[in-house]
Write a protein that holds these residues in place. Structure first.
Motif, PDB file in Angstrom:
ATOM      1  N   PRO A 140      33.711  -0.921  22.582  1.00 22.12           N
ATOM      2  CA  PRO A 140      32.797  -1.952  23.297  1.00 22.12           C
ATOM      3  C   PRO A 140      33.589  -2.995  24.129  1.00 22.12           C
ATOM      4  CG  PRO A 140      32.814  -2.316  20.936  1.00 22.12           C
ATOM      5  CD  PRO A 140      33.579  -1.141  21.191  1.00 22.12           C
ATOM      6  N   PHE A 141      34.613  -2.499  24.807  1.00 20.06           N
ATOM      7  CA  PHE A 141      35.126  -3.616  25.621  1.00 20.06           C
ATOM      8  C   PHE A 141      34.393  -4.455  26.494  1.00 20.06           C
ATOM      9  CE2 PHE A 141      37.143  -4.571  29.969  1.00 20.06           C
ATOM     10  CZ  PHE A 141      38.211  -5.384  29.428  1.00 20.06           C
ATOM     11  N   THR A 154      32.545   5.179  16.959  1.00 24.33           N
ATOM     12  CA  THR A 154      32.569   3.905  16.659  1.00 24.33           C
ATOM     13  C   THR A 154      34.084   3.662  16.236  1.00 24.33           C
ATOM     14  OG1 THR A 154      32.024   4.116  14.468  1.00 24.33           O
ATOM     15  CG2 THR A 154      30.323   3.231  16.401  1.00 24.33           C
ATOM     16  N   THR A 155      34.575   3.763  15.052  1.00 30.30           N
ATOM     17  CA  THR A 155      35.850   3.401  14.535  1.00 30.30           C
ATOM     18  C   THR A 155      36.646   4.551  14.877  1.00 30.30           C
ATOM     19  OG1 THR A 155      35.266   4.315  12.383  1.00 30.30           O
ATOM     20  CG2 THR A 155      35.006   2.113  12.590  1.00 30.30           C
ATOM     21  N   GLU A 156      36.444   5.593  15.444  1.00 35.64           N
ATOM     22  CA  GLU A 156      37.343   6.564  16.010  1.00 35.64           C
ATOM     23  C   GLU A 156      38.030   6.132  17.086  1.00 35.64           C
ATOM     24  OE1 GLU A 156      33.888   8.613  14.248  1.00 35.64           O
ATOM     25  OE2 GLU A 156      34.150   6.782  15.583  1.00 35.64           O
ATOM     26  N   PHE A 157      37.668   5.032  17.668  1.00 33.65           N
ATOM     27  CA  PHE A 157      38.457   4.494  18.915  1.00 33.65           C
ATOM     28  C   PHE A 157      39.539   3.463  18.327  1.00 33.65           C
ATOM     29  CE2 PHE A 157      34.180   5.160  21.203  1.00 33.65           C
ATOM     30  CZ  PHE A 157      34.611   6.194  22.034  1.00 33.65           C
ATOM     31  N   PHE A 166      38.582  -0.179  18.656  1.00 30.52           N
ATOM     32  CA  PHE A 166      37.164  -0.663  18.326  1.00 30.52           C
ATOM     33  C   PHE A 166      37.003  -1.878  17.477  1.00 30.52           C
ATOM     34  CE2 PHE A 166      33.624  -0.603  15.444  1.00 30.52           C
ATOM     35  CZ  PHE A 166      32.564  -0.423  16.344  1.00 30.52           C
ATOM     36  N   ASN A 167      37.737  -2.136  16.434  1.00 30.79           N
ATOM     37  CA  ASN A 167      37.705  -3.359  15.617  1.00 30.79           C
ATOM     38  C   ASN A 167      38.201  -4.591  16.326  1.00 30.79           C
ATOM     39  OD1 ASN A 167      36.828  -2.041  13.466  1.00 30.79           O
ATOM     40  ND2 ASN A 167      38.835  -1.689  12.521  1.00 30.79           N
ATOM     41  N   GLU A 168      39.011  -4.491  17.295  1.00 34.27           N
ATOM     42  CA  GLU A 168      39.416  -5.557  18.168  1.00 34.27           C
ATOM     43  C   GLU A 168      38.344  -5.764  19.323  1.00 34.27           C
ATOM     44  OE1 GLU A 168      42.247  -6.343  22.087  1.00 34.27           O
ATOM     45  OE2 GLU A 168      42.705  -4.810  20.694  1.00 34.27           O
ATOM     46  N   ASN A 169      37.785  -4.769  19.902  1.00 37.66           N
ATOM     47  CA  ASN A 169      36.582  -5.072  20.818  1.00 37.66           C
ATOM     48  C   ASN A 169      35.351  -5.440  20.174  1.00 37.66           C
ATOM     49  OD1 ASN A 169      38.404  -4.702  22.937  1.00 37.66           O
ATOM     50  ND2 ASN A 169      37.804  -2.343  23.023  1.00 37.66           N
ATOM     51  N   VAL A 170      34.937  -5.052  19.134  1.00 37.79           N
ATOM     52  CA  VAL A 170      33.632  -5.264  18.634  1.00 37.79           C
ATOM     53  C   VAL A 170      33.314  -6.593  18.007  1.00 37.79           C
ATOM     54  CG1 VAL A 170      34.152  -4.609  16.091  1.00 37.79           C
ATOM     55  CG2 VAL A 170      31.646  -3.897  17.222  1.00 37.79           C
ATOM     56  N   LYS A 171      34.540  -7.325  17.843  1.00 35.40           N
ATOM     57  CA  LYS A 171      34.311  -8.777  17.398  1.00 35.40           C
ATOM     58  C   LYS A 171      33.172  -9.753  18.201  1.00 35.40           C
ATOM     59  CE  LYS A 171      39.153  -9.059  15.686  1.00 35.40           C
ATOM     60  NZ  LYS A 171      40.404  -9.503  15.850  1.00 35.40           N
ATOM     61  N   GLY A 172      32.127 -10.027  17.542  1.00 41.00           N
ATOM     62  CA  GLY A 172      31.145 -10.952  18.084  1.00 41.00           C
ATOM     63  C   GLY A 172      29.917 -10.122  18.345  1.00 41.00           C
ATOM     64  N   SER A 173      29.874  -8.725  18.381  1.00 41.23           N
ATOM     65  CA  SER A 173      28.971  -7.791  18.687  1.00 41.23           C
ATOM     66  C   SER A 173      28.549  -7.047  17.447  1.00 41.23           C
ATOM     67  CB  SER A 173      29.263  -6.924  19.647  1.00 41.23           C
ATOM     68  OG  SER A 173      29.769  -7.839  20.960  1.00 41.23           O
TER      69      SER A 173
END
Length: 213
Positions: free
Chosen positions: A98-99, A120-123, A126-133
């Motif tokens: 989710p960039f 999801t976490t396969e990217f 992912f954990n960096e981009n998902v923050k706040g969402s």
């Protein structure tokens, strides 16, 4: 947003237990995305496939070029008083890593940002981009089967960048019908168009309103 979040969570649980039989449209996306974000400068210089080709690994990275144009479109709606930046809710269907949501959240911190995808976490990022969402793991076809479910949940914009235009007409119509009831706008892309002002091709970001569906 409790109704929206509980519905997403239930669909995620159902998908994990039973695996929806809907087709995964781009099963190779995780591999190509992870390869793309981990490339070095030498990797780019040694790539023989043209960067404009939609059939090569570089193609997955066009979201970086599209994101500023998406944000501009959202800003236009705000300037027209169509949506409120202090009470904005966005759902990115087929969000991938989710960039885009990360950049939207960075621009409007009070915005409620949601995403759904079968990966999801396969990217790797992912954990960096998902923050706040909040991103949920299930197929979007499961969502389309639910009618009028979010009518009172105030989803302002459904975003489908690099996905909607690749679907057949029947699936696009199903998406249109769902968005007509459950959101105010559908934002998607149609590849690129030539911009006379910038003298180059730029992402063609489109918006459908309820009257367009």
């Amino acid at each position: 947003m409790k109704k929206l979040e509980s519905t997403f969570k239930n669909l995620e649980i159902k998908y994990k237990k039973h695996k929806d039989k809907s087709e995964i449209i781009w099963p190779e996306h995780v591999e190509t995305w992870n390869r793309f974000i981990n490339w070095t400068k030498d990797d780019y210089e040694n790539q023989e496939v043209p960067i404009h080709s939609y059939n090569n690994t570089k193609g997955v990275g066009r979201i970086y070029n599209q994101t500023p144009h998406v944000i501009d479109k959202i800003s236009e709606l705000m300037n027209q008083k169509e949506i409120d930046s202090n009470n904005l809710c966005i759902l990115d269907i087929c969000c991938g890593s989710p960039f885009l949501l990360k950049e939207i959240k960075k621009t409007w911190p009070k915005c409620k940002t949601y995403g759904i995808d079968t990966f999801t976490t396969e990217f790797d990022d992912f954990n960096e981009n998902v923050k706040g969402s909040k991103v949920y793991k299930f197929s979007f076809q499961m969502l389309l089967k639910l009618e009028n479910i979010f009518h009172d949940s105030n989803i302002d914009i459904v975003i489908m960048i690099n996905s909607y235009r690749g679907f057949d007409k029947d699936l696009q119509e199903n998406i249109n019908d769902w968005c007509k009831v459950n959101s105010k706008y559908l934002m998607y892309d149609e590849g690129t168009i030539y911009c006379n002002i910038k003298k180059k091709r730029v992402p063609a970001i489109r918006i459908k309103t309820k009257k367009d569906f």
